[in-house]
Structures are given as structure tokens and as C-alpha cells.
Design a protein around this motif. Structure first.
Motif, mmCIF file in Angstrom:
data_model
loop_
_atom_site.group_PDB
_atom_site.id
_atom_site.type_symbol
_atom_site.label_atom_id
_atom_site.label_comp_id
_atom_site.label_asym_id
_atom_site.label_seq_id
_atom_site.Cartn_x
_atom_site.Cartn_y
_atom_site.Cartn_z
ATOM 1 N N ALA A 22 6.038 -43.300 -3.211
ATOM 2 C CA ALA A 22 5.293 -43.129 -1.966
ATOM 3 C C ALA A 22 5.973 -42.054 -1.130
ATOM 4 N N ALA A 23 5.165 -41.138 -0.623
ATOM 5 C CA ALA A 23 5.707 -40.020 0.145
ATOM 6 C C ALA A 23 5.241 -40.078 1.588
ATOM 7 N N SER A 24 6.086 -39.653 2.463
ATOM 8 C CA SER A 24 5.712 -39.501 3.860
ATOM 9 C C SER A 24 5.496 -38.020 4.135
ATOM 10 N N GLY A 25 4.694 -37.711 5.144
ATOM 11 C CA GLY A 25 4.489 -36.312 5.490
ATOM 12 C C GLY A 25 3.106 -35.811 5.134
ATOM 13 N N ARG A 26 2.552 -34.991 6.011
ATOM 14 C CA ARG A 26 1.185 -34.508 5.820
ATOM 15 C C ARG A 26 1.083 -33.360 4.827
ATOM 16 N N THR A 27 2.223 -32.798 4.411
ATOM 17 C CA THR A 27 2.199 -31.663 3.493
ATOM 18 C C THR A 27 2.359 -32.085 2.040
ATOM 19 N N PHE A 28 2.191 -33.365 1.751
ATOM 20 C CA PHE A 28 2.391 -33.886 0.395
ATOM 21 C C PHE A 28 1.615 -33.116 -0.664
ATOM 22 N N PRO A 29 0.358 -32.730 -0.438
ATOM 23 C CA PRO A 29 -0.380 -31.989 -1.479
ATOM 24 C C PRO A 29 0.257 -30.651 -1.848
ATOM 25 N N ASN A 30 1.135 -30.132 -1.030
ATOM 26 C CA ASN A 30 1.782 -28.856 -1.317
ATOM 27 C C ASN A 30 2.971 -28.983 -2.261
ATOM 28 N N TYR A 31 3.309 -30.226 -2.617
ATOM 29 C CA TYR A 31 4.508 -30.459 -3.412
ATOM 30 C C TYR A 31 4.168 -30.883 -4.841
ATOM 31 N N ALA A 32 4.858 -30.271 -5.765
ATOM 32 C CA ALA A 32 4.857 -30.772 -7.136
ATOM 33 C C ALA A 32 5.811 -31.965 -7.196
ATOM 34 N N ILE A 33 5.447 -32.951 -7.996
ATOM 35 C CA ILE A 33 6.256 -34.164 -8.131
ATOM 36 C C ILE A 33 6.706 -34.300 -9.581
ATOM 37 N N GLY A 34 7.962 -34.620 -9.733
ATOM 38 C CA GLY A 34 8.502 -34.877 -11.062
ATOM 39 C C GLY A 34 9.106 -36.261 -11.132
ATOM 40 N N TRP A 35 9.030 -36.841 -12.308
ATOM 41 C CA TRP A 35 9.760 -38.080 -12.605
ATOM 42 C C TRP A 35 10.897 -37.726 -13.556
ATOM 43 N N PHE A 36 12.054 -38.251 -13.255
ATOM 44 C CA PHE A 36 13.233 -38.060 -14.078
ATOM 45 C C PHE A 36 13.863 -39.420 -14.324
ATOM 46 N N ARG A 37 14.731 -39.489 -15.303
ATOM 47 C CA ARG A 37 15.424 -40.750 -15.554
ATOM 48 C C ARG A 37 16.865 -40.467 -15.943
ATOM 49 N N GLN A 38 17.685 -41.456 -15.677
ATOM 50 C CA GLN A 38 19.096 -41.338 -16.024
ATOM 51 C C GLN A 38 19.590 -42.669 -16.546
ATOM 52 N N ALA A 39 20.038 -42.648 -17.791
ATOM 53 C CA ALA A 39 20.625 -43.822 -18.417
ATOM 54 C C ALA A 39 22.133 -43.784 -18.212
ATOM 55 N N PRO A 40 22.798 -44.933 -18.291
ATOM 56 C CA PRO A 40 24.254 -44.965 -18.091
ATOM 57 C C PRO A 40 24.976 -44.019 -19.044
ATOM 58 N N GLY A 41 25.844 -43.192 -18.493
ATOM 59 C CA GLY A 41 26.625 -42.275 -19.301
ATOM 60 C C GLY A 41 25.891 -41.037 -19.767
ATOM 61 N N LYS A 42 24.653 -40.875 -19.326
ATOM 62 C CA LYS A 42 23.860 -39.720 -19.754
ATOM 63 C C LYS A 42 23.450 -38.888 -18.547
ATOM 64 N N GLU A 43 23.075 -37.654 -18.829
ATOM 65 C CA GLU A 43 22.592 -36.780 -17.773
ATOM 66 C C GLU A 43 21.161 -37.155 -17.387
ATOM 67 N N ARG A 44 20.806 -36.770 -16.176
ATOM 68 C CA ARG A 44 19.443 -36.993 -15.721
ATOM 69 C C ARG A 44 18.501 -36.112 -16.537
ATOM 70 N N GLU A 45 17.386 -36.680 -16.993
ATOM 71 C CA GLU A 45 16.479 -35.914 -17.840
ATOM 72 C C GLU A 45 15.054 -35.980 -17.325
ATOM 73 N N PHE A 46 14.327 -34.928 -17.643
ATOM 74 C CA PHE A 46 12.929 -34.819 -17.255
ATOM 75 C C PHE A 46 12.074 -35.820 -18.004
ATOM 76 N N VAL A 47 11.100 -36.405 -17.303
ATOM 77 C CA VAL A 47 10.145 -37.325 -17.917
ATOM 78 C C VAL A 47 8.725 -36.760 -17.832
ATOM 79 N N ALA A 48 8.284 -36.430 -16.614
ATOM 80 C CA ALA A 48 6.920 -35.944 -16.418
ATOM 81 C C ALA A 48 6.828 -35.229 -15.082
ATOM 82 N N PHE A 49 5.840 -34.344 -14.964
ATOM 83 C CA PHE A 49 5.556 -33.707 -13.678
ATOM 84 C C PHE A 49 4.064 -33.624 -13.450
ATOM 85 N N ILE A 50 3.714 -33.434 -12.180
ATOM 86 C CA ILE A 50 2.317 -33.238 -11.801
ATOM 87 C C ILE A 50 2.286 -32.249 -10.651
ATOM 88 N N SER A 51 1.396 -31.296 -10.728
ATOM 89 C CA SER A 51 1.318 -30.282 -9.669
ATOM 90 C C SER A 51 0.625 -30.843 -8.440
#
Length: 122
Positions: A22-51
Motif C-alpha cells: 500500500a502506497a501513500s501519496g497522490r503521485t503513485f501512478p508515476n512510480y514503477a513498483i518492484g517486488w524483491f526478496r531476500q533469504a537468510p544469507g543471500k543477497e536481495r533479488e528481483f522478483v517482479a516489476f510493474i510500470s
């Protein structure tokens, strides 16, 4: 824009779960959103994005066909539906926002939510 992630939890292999951002702010449509994940001992990795406006989507190969990202610009929310979950999907899931085009690189995102845990285990 500020982001608040929710959802997730514990699920058995093969199960499904949804995480939301959930995002706050009226400019939300101007932002691309990404989902990332991080498992213990691992680097954060890309999962999905949406423009922002066209809802163009992209997925990591490891989740393609199993995960689906969507957004509702009227409600300022982005969801990630996760199906056919595997133990290797266990991680803290983060949503992130960037002004402009989509990207798979975590370093390109300037605004981050707090993360929500997804655990896949029998």
C-alpha cells in the motif's frame, strides 16, 4: 510516496499466498513498483516489476508462470499473487518504488517498504 507491505505468512509447498503493498501519496501512478526478496544469507533479488501507467510487467525466471503482479492506481496498491510455492521461495519480500521506468536492479529503487515474511515449509 511511502510503502507498507502486508500479507505473506506460512504456507505448505504447492500452496498460494498474496502479499500487498500500500502506497501513500497522490503521485503513485508515476512510480514503477518492484517486488524483491531476500533469504537468510543471500543477497536481495528481483522478483517482479510493474510500470506506473501502462502496467507493463516483468518477472524473474525463477517465478515466471507462478507469480503475478498487479496494481490498482485508484487504491494505490500493488499485489503479488504467488502460486505453486516452493521451499526456495522462502524469504522476506519487499516492495520498492522508483520514479520512471521499471528496473530489475534493487539499487535503482529509492523507496522501500519494510518487508513481509513468506515461509514455505511442510
Amino acid at each position: 510516496v511511502q510503502l507498507q507491505a502486508s500479507g505473506g505468512g506460512s504456507v505448505q509447498p504447492g500452496g498460494s499466498v498474496r502479499v500487498s503493498c500500500a502506497a501513500s501519496g497522490r503521485t503513485f501512478p508515476n512510480y514503477a513498483i518492484g517486488w524483491f526478496r531476500q533469504a537468510p544469507g543471500k543477497e536481495r533479488e528481483f522478483v517482479a516489476f510493474i510500470s506506473g501507467m501502462t502496467a507493463y510487467t516483468g518477472y524473474a525466471d525463477s517465478v515466471k508462470g507462478r507469480f503475478a503482479i498487479s496494481r490498482d492506481n485508484d487504491l494505490n496498491t500493488v499485489g503479488l499473487e504467488m502460486h505453486s510455492l516452493k521451499p526456495e521461495d522462502t524469504a522476506v519480500y519487499y516492495c520498492a518504488a522508483r520514479s520512471g521506468s521499471v528496473s530489475q536492479a534493487p539499487s535503482d529503487y529509492t523507496i522501500w517498504g519494510q518487508g513481509t515474511q513468506v515461509t514455505v515449509s511442510s
